[in-house]
Design a protein around this motif. Structure first.
Motif: not given
Ligand code: SF4
Ligand code: SF4
Lengths: 102, 374
Positions: B62-88
């Motif tokens: 909504e604000l105008g961001v075009l690119q999101v970098h999913l980072s960490g630590g290791e982002p794949a340690l989040r069990q919900d990574l798929e859901a977060l990607v889908a949200s992007c």
């Protein structure tokens, strides 16, 4: 790939070449700032209206000749000039790895 | 047409950000001694939950961001990574997964691709198992990374290889270029270590000698020319030996924002090292509000805060006075110009410091959670 890449890495595009936007590169409208952008890894290319018109016709199926014909008709402009512009623009984006020749 | 645009908005409004770094977690199986995470790592129980992140992505778009970098630590340690990607994807955000590539199997990778992931950035710590696994402090990591890279290209996702460069792997630059080509990467990022956080603690083990840095710059330049159209090579130049500062973040609060695992919003990932800045949290404020009004974002926006030397310099809107965090660390004052600048009264001092550190023989202090009860 049918386009020859010369030593400097700039492809010499033929009218029969077909280009496509590869996976990992996305064309979309940028409502917040206005206009259209090409999104690539770590890069955002802001497109001028002409580049936008060209890229909206890049579908990985039409060859460059067809795209140029379409643009020449849509904008009632001389085909030679459009061809030269389109070639230069596409070649530049290929060099930047955000377009591919199929 | 190839530079991100300046927005045309009323003067009181900040142009919207283009990119957002989402630090999903600080947990990581690796222990890189230059890790950009803060020395005090955030624990799992303090992490934002799935819904909170999904709301952040909606607000970012909504604000105008075009690119999101999913980072960490290791982002794949989040069990919900798929859901977060889908949200992007749902909000039209370009998603880039920044991973160490040691814990994502084929099935999960496919699920991420199906969820709409746009791009994978894989870190390698070196070009051989020996160097890589020593720096990451994780035996077997290199082989896992190679296998992961092969899966990424096989699934059809575009791949970037990223390496942080320092004294222990600087000699491997040609091998890294070869590796990137072998693995089918379309892009290679050669980033010299930036000395904040863990890297600052390890400066005596990481700082390369000046001659080697200069040689490395030439090598990267030559490779970039040679591989034009085949491999994009982006280099983050080393700081301490330079004469002019880098345009850190392209200017404070100008193009990007960073959300920590606990939801704090920072102008850059090291901003918390600056004392006295007030950061707002996505739990209490909308992202757009934070971008426009949070004290931390407004602290060093534009040029008003700059010292006189910068105010009267042609480069003030090119490098924006360099890095605030570095100014603080090396001069004790975040409103100083970056001491990398030749005009800084501290310039000679930091060059000397780099040369001294480059001759030290320190062992790595590996990145890990402090030993407090979890
Ligand atoms: S730099 Fe190394 S330790 Fe830090 S998050 Fe990345 S992979 Fe993990
Ligand atoms: S004086 Fe300030 S603006 Fe000029 S180059 Fe140095 S840091 Fe940049």
């Amino acid at each position: 790939m049918s386009a020859d890449i010369d030593a400097g890495g700039v492809p010499e595009l033929q009218e029969s070449d077909v280009v496509k936007i590869p996976r990992g590169v996305r064309l979309r409208e940028d409502k917040a700032r206005g206009g259209w952008v090409l999104l690539a890894p770590e890069r955002v290319f802001q497109l001028d209206p002409i580049a936008q018109q060209v890229l909206m016709r890049v579908d990985g199926e039409r060859d460059i000749a067809a795209i140029v014909d379409d643009l020449a008709q849509a904008f009632a402009a001389p085909r030679d000039r459009i061809l030269a512009d389109v070639r230069a623009m596409l070649a530049d984006l290929i060099t930047k790895n955000v377009l591919e020749v199929t | 047409m190839n530079t991100p645009s300046e927005a045309r908005q009323s003067p009181s409004m900040q142009p919207p950000p283009i990119g957002m770094l989402a630090e999903l977690t600080h947990r990581c199986p690796l222990q890189c001694p230059y890790c950009s995470n803060p020395v005090e790592l955030t624990r799992k129980r303090e992490e934002l939950d799935t819904q909170a992140w999904q709301r952040v992505f909606a607000e970012a778009a909504e604000l105008g961001v075009l690119q999101v970098h999913l980072s960490g630590g290791e982002p794949a340690l989040r069990q919900d990574l798929e859901a977060l990607v889908a949200s992007c994807a749902e909000h039209g955000l370009y998603s880039n997964l920044i991973t160490a590539g040691v814990n994502i199997g084929r099935a999960r990778l496919e699920a991420l691709a199906d969820a709409g992931l746009d791009h994978v950035q894989l870190s390698v710590q070196g070009a051989t198992a020996e160097v890589n696994d020593h720096i990451a402090n994780l035996p077997g990591a290199f082989d896992k990374k190679l296998a992961f890279a092969a899966e990424v290209t096989d699934v059809g996702l575009p791949l970037t290889l990223n390496t942080v460069i320092h004294r222990a792997n600087l000699h491997q630059i040609p091998d890294l270029v070869e590796l990137a080509l072998e693995l089918g990467a379309r892009r290679l990022e050669i980033a010299h270590a930036q000395y904040y956080g863990w890297a600052l603690q390890n400066r005596g083990a990481l700082m390369p000698p000046r001659e080697q840095v200069m040689e490395a710059i030439d090598l990267v330049e030559a490779a970039r020319e040679r591989l034009k159209g085949k491999l994009v090579i982006d280099a983050v130049v080393p700081d301490y030996y330079a004469r002019l500062p880098k345009p850190c973040m392209n200017g404070w609060g100008r193009q990007s924002l960073n959300v920590t695992p606990a939801g704090k919003v920072l102008p850059c990932h090291a901003a918390e090292t600056i004392p006295g800045l007030e950061f707002w949290n996505v739990g209490e404020h909308a992202l757009g509000d934070i971008w426009q009004h949070s004290p931390a974002f407004n602290a060093y926006r534009g040029t008003d805060w700059m010292p006189d030397a910068c105010q009267s310099c042609d480069r003030r809107e090119i490098d924006w006075g360099g890095c605030r965090c570095q100014a603080l660390m090396l001069t004790g004052d975040a409103t100083q110009m970056d001491p990398v600048c030749e005009l800084s009264p501290y310039h000679d001092e930091i060059q000397t410091l780099a040369i001294v550190d480059s001759h030290k023989d320190d062992e790595f202090t590996y990145r890990r959670f402090s030993r407090q009860p979890a």
